[in-house]
Design an enzyme around this catalytic site. Structure first.
Site, short mmCIF file in Angstrom:
data_model
loop_
_atom_site.label_atom_id
_atom_site.label_comp_id
_atom_site.label_asym_id
_atom_site.label_seq_id
_atom_site.Cartn_x
_atom_site.Cartn_y
_atom_site.Cartn_z
NE ARG A 89 -3.41 2.38 2.77
CZ ARG A 89 -3.18 3.34 3.68
NH1 ARG A 89 -2.20 3.22 4.56
NH2 ARG A 89 -3.93 4.41 3.73
CG HIS A 133 -0.85 8.97 3.33
ND1 HIS A 133 -1.00 7.63 3.57
CD2 HIS A 133 -0.45 9.51 4.51
CE1 HIS A 133 -0.70 7.36 4.83
NE2 HIS A 133 -0.37 8.49 5.43
CD GLU A 178 -4.66 7.76 9.68
OE1 GLU A 178 -4.16 8.81 10.11
OE2 GLU A 178 -4.37 6.64 10.14
CG ASN A 305 -5.10 3.50 8.62
OD1 ASN A 305 -5.21 2.51 7.89
ND2 ASN A 305 -4.56 4.64 8.21
CE1 TYR A 307 0.13 2.58 13.43
CE2 TYR A 307 -1.78 3.82 12.70
CZ TYR A 307 -0.57 3.22 12.43
OH TYR A 307 -0.07 3.24 11.16
CD GLU A 382 -1.51 4.07 8.00
OE1 GLU A 382 -1.28 4.50 9.15
OE2 GLU A 382 -1.63 4.82 7.01
C1 FCB Z 1 -1.15 7.26 10.58
C2 FCB Z 1 -0.70 7.76 9.24
C3 FCB Z 1 0.62 7.18 8.78
C4 FCB Z 1 1.60 7.04 9.93
C5 FCB Z 1 0.96 6.34 11.09
C6 FCB Z 1 1.88 6.11 12.25
O1 FCB Z 1 -1.97 8.21 11.17
O2 FCB Z 1 -1.65 7.46 8.26
O3 FCB Z 1 1.12 8.00 7.75
O4 FCB Z 1 2.13 8.26 10.25
O5 FCB Z 1 -0.15 7.03 11.53
#
Ligand code: FCB
Length: 475
Positions: A89, A133, A178, A305, A307, A382
């Site tokens: 990607r 992006h 995002e 995405n 985290y 992500e």
């Molecule tokens: C996301 C972004 C990516 C990267 C990660 C850690 O928000 O899409 O570019 O910075 O975080």
């Protein structure tokens, strides 16, 4: 959010099974890796401008050189092949293709991405292309940026140009990465380019990003000749909290962060509660008749995405307000109309970003999305972690990143077992790179980059992912 059924407290399952067709790969973005900022006719983007302003980037760096991927693309393709990636990607830099964001097309920019896509296909790797992006051509920011409606039309033109060039061989087109960050961090908090701090502008940007997506989807479908998948990638905020006021705070934050995008895109309406919550900030008059029909387009896959989580409650207005939403604090707020919502400091462990590690949040999110949108296939576009890596005898033993990935692949596996239609998993990131406001101080790669020599070293996490792909089982 439903609560995940935790099969074991350890949250690391073995013998992970993924269905046939589930693609495992890795992700990057143009400004974070390419460098070659002034080559082959590329115009300036808002991130060039922003990163060159003193004080905006933690380590005072820029993306001028980054991973020099623009010149090392073949080496990086071979690296991906060596890892056995099934998909890659990447994003296309709008200012390489239209240096001023409108009008003239730079063929050398298109040719670069053409070589990249051909190189992926030759190596049997599926190309997943993101059109935007975050590197908005500076000329469009000068004309008002995303709060200006015209930017959505310019994006639609750019999408047509990109798909005319590559629409015979890109497998998946993603309109936006995002849009939450583009709007709220770019125009609300000021932590991201262009660094503006106005809540009303941030919400206007939300709408025009939604519109840009809606205008581009049919253009991609009618221009591409290979029947591609069309998608958008959102960074969902998974809000938690056990306080008496947490349900109200969760509704507020999930509305402003998630439903303000999924509402118009997937259901054809802005959530009434979000409009009410933000009434003091804007009257939403930027939404014109017919816009919602334009935005509400079928997509083949919804990019997720993920985290970490946030924990919220309503602020009592007296005690010092906690602000631990995981985003770089530069003074402005990325939460228009939400001063009364408090982001509590969460329990660890944490990554180097200070983000709490919560793989069950990913499982909850995937299950929740599939309940909200039962016919909508999902893909993790992500997930990954920054840790301060050390090179020992030419190797990087990044055990914490391996563990993070192990737990989050477990989450994906458990979601699949609970019936979620999950189509793949793209690890962030292939390479250490320019982590926006933090510059090169945060390393997310499964491959280490030495920024002095541009040497690449596959970390243990890269070997781990490679082994997972090689030995993956199918049910
Ligand atoms: C996301 C972004 C990516 C990267 C990660 C850690 O928000 O899409 O570019 O910075 O975080």
């Amino acid at each position: 959010m439903s609560t995940a059924a935790h099969g074991n407290a350890d949250y690391r399952d073995h013998g992970l099974e993924f269905p046939p067709g589930f693609v495992i790969g890795s992700a990057t973005a143009s400004y974070q890796i390419e460098g070659a900022a002034n080559e082959d006719g590329r115009g300036p983007s808002i991130w060039d401008t922003f990163s060159h302003v003193s004080g905006n980037i933690t380590d005072a760096s820029t993306g001028d050189v980054a991973d020099d991927h623009y010149h090392r693309m073949v080496e990086d393709l071979d690296l991906m092949k060596g890892l056995g990636l099934e998909s890659y990607r990447f994003s296309m830099a709008w200012p390489r293709i239209q240096p001023t964001g409108s009008g003239a097309v730079e063929q050398r920019g298109l040719d670069f991405y053409g070589r990249l896509v051909d190189g992926l296909l030759e190596r049997g790797i599926r190309p997943i292309a993101t059109l935007y992006h975050w590197d908005l051509p500076q000329a469009l920011e000068d004309a008002g940026g995303w709060p200006n409606r015209d930017t959505a039309d310019r994006f639609a033109d750019y999408a047509r140009i990109a798909v005319e060039a590559l629409g015979d061989r890109v497998h998946t087109w993603t309109t936006l990465n995002e849009p939450w960050c583009s709007s709220y961090l770019g125009y609300g908090s000021g932590a991201h380019a262009p660094g503006r701090t106005d809540g009303a502008d941030a919400l206007a940007a939300v709408h025009h990003l939604n519109l840009a997506h809606g205008l581009a989807v049919p253009i991609i479908r009618e221009t591409a000749t290979n029947d591609p998948d069309v998608s958008v990638t959102l960074n969902f905020h998974v809000a938690r909290g056990s306080g008496a006021t947490s349900p109200e705070a969760k509704r507020r934050i999930e509305g402003l962060a998630n439903r303000v995008f999924t509402g118009p895109m997937l259901l054809g309406a802005y959530p009434e509660d979000v409009i009410a919550d933000t009434a003091e900030v804007t009257d939403w008059s930027f939404v014109q008749d017919g816009d919602l029909e334009l935005i509400n387009q079928r997509i083949d896959v919804l990019g997720v995405n993920y985290y970490s989580t946030v924990t919220v409650e309503m602020w009592d207005g007296i005690s010092p307000r906690q602000n631990a939403d995981g985003h770089k604090d530069v003074g402005g707020s990325p939460w228009p109309g939400s001063r009364d919502v408090e982001f509590l400091v969460q329990d660890g462990p944490y990554t180097d970003m200070g983000w709490n590690i919560a793989p069950d949040g990913l499982e909850d999110l995937l299950v929740d999305l599939s309940e909200q949108f039962p016919d909508q296939p999902l893909m993790i576009t992500e997930n990954g972690a920054a840790f301060p890596d050390v090179v020992t005898d030419g190797r990087v033993h990044d055990a914490e990143r391996v563990d993070y990935l192990n737990r989050h692949f477990t989450a994906a596996h458990r979601a699949l077992q609970r019936g979620v239609d999950l189509r793949g998993y793209q690890v962030w990131s292939l390479l250490d790179n320019f982590e926006w406001g933090y510059g090169y101080s945060k390393r997310f790669g499964i491959v280490r980059v030495d920024y002095d020599t541009q040497e690449r070293i596959v970390k243990d996490s890269g070997h781990w992912l490679s082994e997972l792909i090689r030995t993956r089982r199918t049910p």
